[in-house]
Design a protein around this motif. Structure first.
Motif, PDB file in Angstrom:
ATOM      1  N   ASP A  87      64.575  17.850 -66.974  1.00  0.00           N
ATOM      2  CA  ASP A  87      64.644  17.423 -65.278  1.00  0.00           C
ATOM      3  C   ASP A  87      64.615  16.017 -65.099  1.00  0.00           C
ATOM      4  OD1 ASP A  87      64.053  17.132 -62.749  1.00  0.00           O
ATOM      5  OD2 ASP A  87      62.810  18.745 -62.614  1.00  0.00           O
ATOM      6  N   GLN A  88      65.737  15.391 -65.148  1.00  0.00           N
ATOM      7  CA  GLN A  88      65.803  13.950 -65.084  1.00  0.00           C
ATOM      8  C   GLN A  88      64.949  13.304 -64.097  1.00  0.00           C
ATOM      9  OE1 GLN A  88      67.225  11.859 -66.964  1.00  0.00           O
ATOM     10  NE2 GLN A  88      66.703  10.177 -66.048  1.00  0.00           N
ATOM     11  N   ALA A  89      64.718  14.125 -62.756  1.00  0.00           N
ATOM     12  CA  ALA A  89      64.214  13.638 -61.638  1.00  0.00           C
ATOM     13  C   ALA A  89      62.638  13.935 -61.937  1.00  0.00           C
ATOM     14  CB  ALA A  89      64.467  14.434 -60.420  1.00  0.00           C
ATOM     15  N   TYR A  90      62.238  14.613 -62.763  1.00  0.00           N
ATOM     16  CA  TYR A  90      60.815  14.754 -63.148  1.00  0.00           C
ATOM     17  C   TYR A  90      60.464  13.770 -64.160  1.00  0.00           C
ATOM     18  CZ  TYR A  90      56.535  16.843 -64.142  1.00  0.00           C
ATOM     19  OH  TYR A  90      54.787  17.226 -64.374  1.00  0.00           O
ATOM     20  N   LYS A  91      61.216  13.318 -64.980  1.00  0.00           N
ATOM     21  CA  LYS A  91      61.143  12.257 -65.794  1.00  0.00           C
ATOM     22  C   LYS A  91      60.984  11.047 -65.400  1.00  0.00           C
ATOM     23  CE  LYS A  91      63.617   9.938 -69.757  1.00  0.00           C
ATOM     24  NZ  LYS A  91      64.767   9.728 -70.734  1.00  0.00           N
ATOM     25  N   GLU A  92      61.826  10.768 -64.270  1.00  0.00           N
ATOM     26  CA  GLU A  92      61.493   9.527 -63.381  1.00  0.00           C
ATOM     27  C   GLU A  92      60.203   9.534 -62.660  1.00  0.00           C
ATOM     28  OE1 GLU A  92      64.941   8.360 -60.717  1.00  0.00           O
ATOM     29  OE2 GLU A  92      66.142   8.871 -62.354  1.00  0.00           O
ATOM     30  N   LEU A  93      59.924  10.878 -62.147  1.00  0.00           N
ATOM     31  CA  LEU A  93      58.566  10.990 -61.454  1.00  0.00           C
ATOM     32  C   LEU A  93      57.392  10.468 -62.393  1.00  0.00           C
ATOM     33  CD1 LEU A  93      56.985  12.315 -58.827  1.00  0.00           C
ATOM     34  CD2 LEU A  93      56.568  13.827 -60.517  1.00  0.00           C
ATOM     35  N   VAL A  94      57.593  10.759 -63.674  1.00  0.00           N
ATOM     36  CA  VAL A  94      56.390  10.539 -64.452  1.00  0.00           C
ATOM     37  C   VAL A  94      56.320   9.194 -64.936  1.00  0.00           C
ATOM     38  CG1 VAL A  94      55.154  11.228 -66.821  1.00  0.00           C
ATOM     39  CG2 VAL A  94      56.255  13.038 -65.109  1.00  0.00           C
ATOM     40  N   GLU A  95      57.653   8.660 -65.475  1.00  0.00           N
ATOM     41  CA  GLU A  95      57.755   7.191 -65.774  1.00  0.00           C
ATOM     42  C   GLU A  95      57.316   6.291 -64.655  1.00  0.00           C
ATOM     43  OE1 GLU A  95      57.961   6.199 -68.905  1.00  0.00           O
ATOM     44  OE2 GLU A  95      59.134   7.758 -70.102  1.00  0.00           O
ATOM     45  N   LYS A  96      57.930   6.655 -63.610  1.00  0.00           N
ATOM     46  CA  LYS A  96      57.544   5.663 -62.397  1.00  0.00           C
ATOM     47  C   LYS A  96      55.932   5.820 -61.843  1.00  0.00           C
ATOM     48  CE  LYS A  96      61.929   4.890 -60.124  1.00  0.00           C
ATOM     49  NZ  LYS A  96      62.807   5.546 -59.111  1.00  0.00           N
ATOM     50  N   GLY A  97      55.697   6.754 -62.222  1.00  0.00           N
ATOM     51  CA  GLY A  97      54.006   7.090 -61.869  1.00  0.00           C
ATOM     52  C   GLY A  97      53.340   6.228 -62.906  1.00  0.00           C
ATOM     53  N   VAL A  98      53.544   6.269 -64.060  1.00  0.00           N
ATOM     54  CA  VAL A  98      52.751   5.544 -65.096  1.00  0.00           C
ATOM     55  C   VAL A  98      52.953   4.158 -64.658  1.00  0.00           C
ATOM     56  CG1 VAL A  98      52.417   4.987 -67.481  1.00  0.00           C
ATOM     57  CG2 VAL A  98      52.650   7.568 -66.783  1.00  0.00           C
ATOM     58  N   ALA A  99      54.223   3.873 -64.542  1.00  0.00           N
ATOM     59  CA  ALA A  99      54.477   2.392 -64.275  1.00  0.00           C
ATOM     60  C   ALA A  99      53.842   1.720 -63.013  1.00  0.00           C
ATOM     61  CB  ALA A  99      55.992   2.084 -64.034  1.00  0.00           C
ATOM     62  N   ASP A 100      53.480   2.695 -62.087  1.00  0.00           N
ATOM     63  CA  ASP A 100      52.797   2.294 -60.922  1.00  0.00           C
ATOM     64  C   ASP A 100      51.148   2.155 -61.251  1.00  0.00           C
ATOM     65  OD1 ASP A 100      52.364   1.977 -57.970  1.00  0.00           O
ATOM     66  OD2 ASP A 100      51.580   4.025 -58.209  1.00  0.00           O
ATOM     67  N   LEU A 101      50.917   3.291 -62.074  1.00  0.00           N
ATOM     68  CA  LEU A 101      49.548   2.985 -62.371  1.00  0.00           C
ATOM     69  C   LEU A 101      49.253   2.052 -63.182  1.00  0.00           C
ATOM     70  CD1 LEU A 101      47.047   5.400 -62.327  1.00  0.00           C
ATOM     71  CD2 LEU A 101      47.769   5.946 -64.577  1.00  0.00           C
ATOM     72  N   ASP A 102      49.862   1.368 -64.078  1.00  0.00           N
ATOM     73  CA  ASP A 102      49.675   0.163 -64.997  1.00  0.00           C
ATOM     74  C   ASP A 102      49.862  -0.898 -63.869  1.00  0.00           C
ATOM     75  OD1 ASP A 102      49.368   1.413 -67.369  1.00  0.00           O
ATOM     76  OD2 ASP A 102      51.493   1.396 -67.751  1.00  0.00           O
ATOM     77  N   ALA A 103      50.754  -0.950 -62.904  1.00  0.00           N
ATOM     78  CA  ALA A 103      50.758  -2.049 -61.877  1.00  0.00           C
ATOM     79  C   ALA A 103      49.508  -2.212 -61.375  1.00  0.00           C
ATOM     80  CB  ALA A 103      52.294  -2.007 -61.172  1.00  0.00           C
ATOM     81  N   LYS A 104      49.289  -1.099 -60.730  1.00  0.00           N
ATOM     82  CA  LYS A 104      47.917  -1.081 -59.954  1.00  0.00           C
ATOM     83  C   LYS A 104      46.523  -1.576 -60.767  1.00  0.00           C
ATOM     84  CE  LYS A 104      48.845   1.813 -55.900  1.00  0.00           C
ATOM     85  NZ  LYS A 104      50.234   1.952 -56.043  1.00  0.00           N
ATOM     86  N   ALA A 105      46.655  -1.188 -62.094  1.00  0.00           N
ATOM     87  CA  ALA A 105      45.584  -1.493 -62.841  1.00  0.00           C
ATOM     88  C   ALA A 105      45.433  -3.001 -63.300  1.00  0.00           C
ATOM     89  CB  ALA A 105      45.586  -0.507 -64.145  1.00  0.00           C
ATOM     90  N   GLY A 106      46.553  -3.516 -63.156  1.00  0.00           N
ATOM     91  CA  GLY A 106      46.477  -5.101 -63.506  1.00  0.00           C
ATOM     92  C   GLY A 106      46.385  -5.124 -65.119  1.00  0.00           C
ATOM     93  N   GLY A 107      45.813  -6.365 -65.330  1.00  0.00           N
ATOM     94  CA  GLY A 107      45.682  -6.958 -66.796  1.00  0.00           C
ATOM     95  C   GLY A 107      45.921  -5.962 -67.766  1.00  0.00           C
ATOM     96  N   GLY A 108      46.660  -5.860 -68.524  1.00  0.00           N
ATOM     97  CA  GLY A 108      46.783  -4.810 -69.861  1.00  0.00           C
ATOM     98  C   GLY A 108      47.082  -3.536 -69.405  1.00  0.00           C
ATOM     99  N   GLY A 109      47.278  -2.975 -68.155  1.00  0.00           N
ATOM    100  CA  GLY A 109      47.762  -1.816 -67.848  1.00  0.00           C
ATOM    101  C   GLY A 109      46.446  -0.931 -67.601  1.00  0.00           C
ATOM    102  N   TYR A 110      47.022   0.444 -67.289  1.00  0.00           N
ATOM    103  CA  TYR A 110      45.863   1.473 -67.191  1.00  0.00           C
ATOM    104  C   TYR A 110      44.885   1.640 -68.267  1.00  0.00           C
ATOM    105  CZ  TYR A 110      43.681   5.988 -66.038  1.00  0.00           C
ATOM    106  OH  TYR A 110      42.982   7.149 -65.600  1.00  0.00           O
ATOM    107  N   ILE A 111      45.574   1.995 -69.441  1.00  0.00           N
ATOM    108  CA  ILE A 111      44.990   2.059 -70.631  1.00  0.00           C
ATOM    109  C   ILE A 111      44.029   0.998 -71.093  1.00  0.00           C
ATOM    110  CG2 ILE A 111      46.195   1.435 -72.488  1.00  0.00           C
ATOM    111  CD1 ILE A 111      46.649   4.684 -73.044  1.00  0.00           C
ATOM    112  N   ASN A 112      44.189   0.007 -71.023  1.00  0.00           N
ATOM    113  CA  ASN A 112      43.102  -1.090 -71.367  1.00  0.00           C
ATOM    114  C   ASN A 112      42.144  -1.358 -70.247  1.00  0.00           C
ATOM    115  OD1 ASN A 112      44.199  -1.674 -73.741  1.00  0.00           O
ATOM    116  ND2 ASN A 112      46.196  -2.501 -73.053  1.00  0.00           N
ATOM    117  N   GLN A 113      42.110  -0.684 -69.271  1.00  0.00           N
ATOM    118  CA  GLN A 113      40.736  -0.756 -68.353  1.00  0.00           C
ATOM    119  C   GLN A 113      39.652  -0.008 -69.274  1.00  0.00           C
ATOM    120  OE1 GLN A 113      41.149  -2.740 -65.492  1.00  0.00           O
ATOM    121  NE2 GLN A 113      43.140  -2.803 -66.620  1.00  0.00           N
TER     122      GLN A 113
END
Lengths: 176, 523
Positions: A87-113
């Motif tokens: 499901d391409q739309a679902y793939k985008e939902l997840v990829e964009k969701g994680v990208a957004d999460l990283d952007a909101k987390a700032g420095g180094g992305g979510y996982i590096n907080q």
């Protein structure tokens, strides 16, 4: 297809060091997320391995159980990779969701907080999004319906084949 | 090999549904030599096939056809497409029920005269009294093997019960026991005794808990007067120009439609499907649906005022071991408006496994507050609140305006708002349940919102006057003499008690009435 391997990942120390480090525990190698310490790997097919690694961390932050190894969270999120493959739309939902999460987390992305509190503060910002709800909703069954985690919680599961609890402690409470 | 009947055989009684109401009625009629065709939407399993696994069992047994939950109740927010947790299989929800078998109290048959006219409620007295139903309660208790009746001993208490009992003693409650349960405490009626396995909600794999699936239906089949057709979903009840029902249209497992002719039709599809079927059976003669001249079909939907309290202790409980509903406290079941509400409630032990605890403890919650509760799972005890909710006209089953099922029929919309009395009662029960566990040393307590409804009641209610309800004191529709309702949708009020015993008692009574009226050629 995602495969979850319980065997040795077969990485040399050098490969391990070469691989992209994510947090202290998980390693990206090719299309796989690997836990060298606990000897399991999760190969991704539709989502980026970095995305899946973030989902694993996110899963732990949503339903944190310190006594549960990352492996169970990895198994719990693999369905997102499978669904994204169909499901391409679902793939985008997840990829964009994680990208957004990283952007909101700032420095180094979510996982590096490095503190859970910091990551939870980011999750709270996206709590109402379809992405967050898809991840959280999937975990309710994906994590807690794994038979392997039940003993960790002290839940004994099926009992009929053992004759029930009539001779196995249905009334064994002693502290009352 | 059980008897089979021809589709064109218009002499049979057709019963729609095989649960506590339909399954009992079918056996009772068959025992009297009356021919019955029982149409059940779900499959037929035998009890050995039940599964000790919460989600797998849910997948096997639950009624999962889409429904819409609407209104202000918490279930509509938490489970928007699963307003009810009931069963689609031969035996119906008598497979899933926990076994608590309590008679309604006298005042609960007279809610309007006892509680008075409450704003926002549509209370009504039943057209029968406790005294009239008592002989049938006695028959039902014997048939079902209810503990603490007929000389049957109570079940032993499990750990979850022992915690509840210790708390009840501390609070000064006097009526706490392992209850009246339709679960064999010793072998009876060809069925074995409870093995304290847990998983009562998933179907008893020993057959120790009463269910129509193995305690009624096979006996009816053995008479040669009962045919059960599983995977037969009834879509419409037909009638003639004179307004009598003549048969039903159903879809078989392949979706093929058949018409089964009938002398009498009894609807027992639970309080959501029964009114839905009557409404979906509209015709030019009955444009608002069958038996609906009062406009009450689908209204007054009740689901008991429910909720749970779980509590964590500093030592193990293992609440999931043994019977799920292992103890009952009846002290709060009285009507005593000094508590700030009319009617009363029962406390009954409950437990869930880890998979369902994760889904139901606090739907939607996440983070350490939630997960640390699950970390204490082994140290948890739990109880369920089941109290009388107030009938409201606005709480109702309607046909959804857009969404259709696989047969093209509108699906059910289940609308419910708590009455202020329900909310006051629930809050009182949360407070008492919390105090009970704190009295025995709980370190944390978890007031848990209602689960999808298992006690669905009232949507084709009994009434003395045809304008106030759908059926008379025998479950016979006011409008159509050969159309009956045989499930919990007949209830005029819900009482504080689990409804199955009353459903079974009404079905036994209804069978006597149907046999008498058939013999007299009145129907």
């Amino acid at each position: 297809m995602v495969t979850v391997n319980d065997g040795k990942p077969g990485l040399s120390r050098r490969e391990l060091l070469k691989g992209g480090g994510i947090g202290a525990l998980l390693v990206i190698s090719g299309s796989a997320v690997i836990s060298p310490e606990h000897a399991w790997g999760l190969e991704t097919s539709a989502l980026k391995p970095e995305t899946v690694a973030t989902l694993i961390q996110m899963a732990r932050d949503i339903y944190p159980h310190d006594q549960l190894a990352d492996k169970y969270y990895a198994i719990a999120v693999k369905a997102h990779d499978e669904k994204a493959g169909k499901d391409q739309a679902y793939k985008e939902l997840v990829e964009k969701g994680v990208a957004d999460l990283d952007a909101k987390a700032g420095g180094g992305g979510y996982i590096n907080q490095s503190w859970e509190d910091q990551r939870v503060a980011v999750l709270e910002q996206i709590e109402a999004t379809p992405f967050f709800q898809a991840v959280r909703g999937g975990l309710v069954v994906g994590l807690y319906n794994q038979k392997a985690v039940w003993p960790v919680f002290g839940y004994e599961g099926e009992s009929y084949s053992k004759g029930g609890y009539i001779d196995r402690g249905f009334d064994d409470i002693e502290w009352l | 090999m059980a008897k089979t009947f021809d589709l064109k055989d218009g002499s049979v009684v057709v019963i729609i549904g095989s649960g506590a109401g339909g399954g009992t009625l079918g056996n009772e009629l068959a025992q009297k030599g009356i021919n019955v065709v029982m149409l059940e939407a779900g499959r037929r399993y035998e009890y050995g096939e039940f599964i000790n696994d919460e989600w797998e069992s849910f997948d096997q047994l639950a009624w999962k056809d889409k429904r819409i939950a609407s209104g202000e109740w918490q279930v509509a927010k938490d489970f928007p497409n699963l307003p009810a947790w009931i069963v689609k299989a031969v035996g119906g929800t008598s497979i899933h029920w926990a076994g608590a078998s309590l008679r309604l109290q006298e005042h609960e048959f007279k809610t309007l005269s006892t509680y008075g006219k409450l704003d926002g409620a549509n209370l009504l007295d039943w057209p029968i009294t406790l005294a009239e139903l008592e002989p049938y309660y006695a028959k039902a208790e014997d048939k079902m093997g209810v503990t603490r009746t007929n000389g049957i001993p109570g079940l032993p208490g499990n750990n979850n019960f022992k915690v509840m009992k210790a708390g009840a003693d501390k609070l000064g409650y006097k009526e706490c026991s392992t209850g009246r349960m339709a679960i064999n405490s010793e072998p009876r009626d060809g069925r074995m005794a409870c093995q304290q396995t847990g998983f009562c909600f998933q179907g008893c794999k020993w057959g120790a808990k009463w269910s129509t699936l193995y305690a009624e239906i096979p006996k009816g089949e053995a008479t040669g007067h009962l045919e059960v057709r599983p995977q037969s979903m009834v879509l419409k009840i037909n009638h003639d120009a004179g307004g009598k029902v003549t048969g039903v249209v159903y879809a078989d497992k392949d979706g093929k439609l058949h018409e089964q002719k009938a002398r009498i039709v009894a609807v027992a599809g639970n309080s959501i499907e029964s009114p839905r079927l009557l409404l979906n059976s509209e015709s030019s003669k009955f444009p608002d649906g069958l038996a609906n001249s009062s406009g009450q079909v689908g209204r007054n939907y009740m689901r008991h005022t429910t909720g749970s309290v779980y509590a964590a202790f500093d030592k193990p409980v293992h609440m999931y071991r043994g019977t799920t509903m292992a103890g009952i406290i009846r002290d709060e079941a009285r009507n005593d408006s000094s508590r700030g509400f009319v009617g009363g409630y029962e406390f009954e032990t409950i437990s869930l496994g880890i998979p369902f605890m994760a889904a139901f403890l606090k739907p939607g919650a996440w983070g350490r507050s939630f997960t640390s509760a699950l970390d204490d799972y082994v140290n948890m005890a739990g109880l369920w609140i089941v109290g009388e909710d107030m009938a409201r006209e606005e709480n109702r089953i309607t046909l959804h305006e857009e969404e259709k099922d696989e047969y093209g029929l509108p699906i059910a919309d289940v609308f419910f708002d708590d009455h202020p009395n329900d909310t006051a009662m629930r809050n009182h029960a949360y407070k008492q349940g919390t105090a009970l566990y704190e009295a025995v040393g709980a370190v944390r307590t978890f007031p848990t919102p209602p689960y999808p409804s298992t006690h669905n009641l009232g949507t084709n209610r009994m009434s003395e006057k045809p304008g106030d309800g759908v059926v008379n004191k025998h479950g016979q529709s006011h409008d159509i003499k050969n159309l009956f309702v045989s499930d919990g949708s007949q209830f005029t009020s819900g009482g504080a008690e689990n409804p199955t015993l009353t459903i079974v008692s009404l079905a036994i009574r209804q069978a006597d009435y149907i046999a008498k009226e058939m013999a007299a050629k009145n129907i």
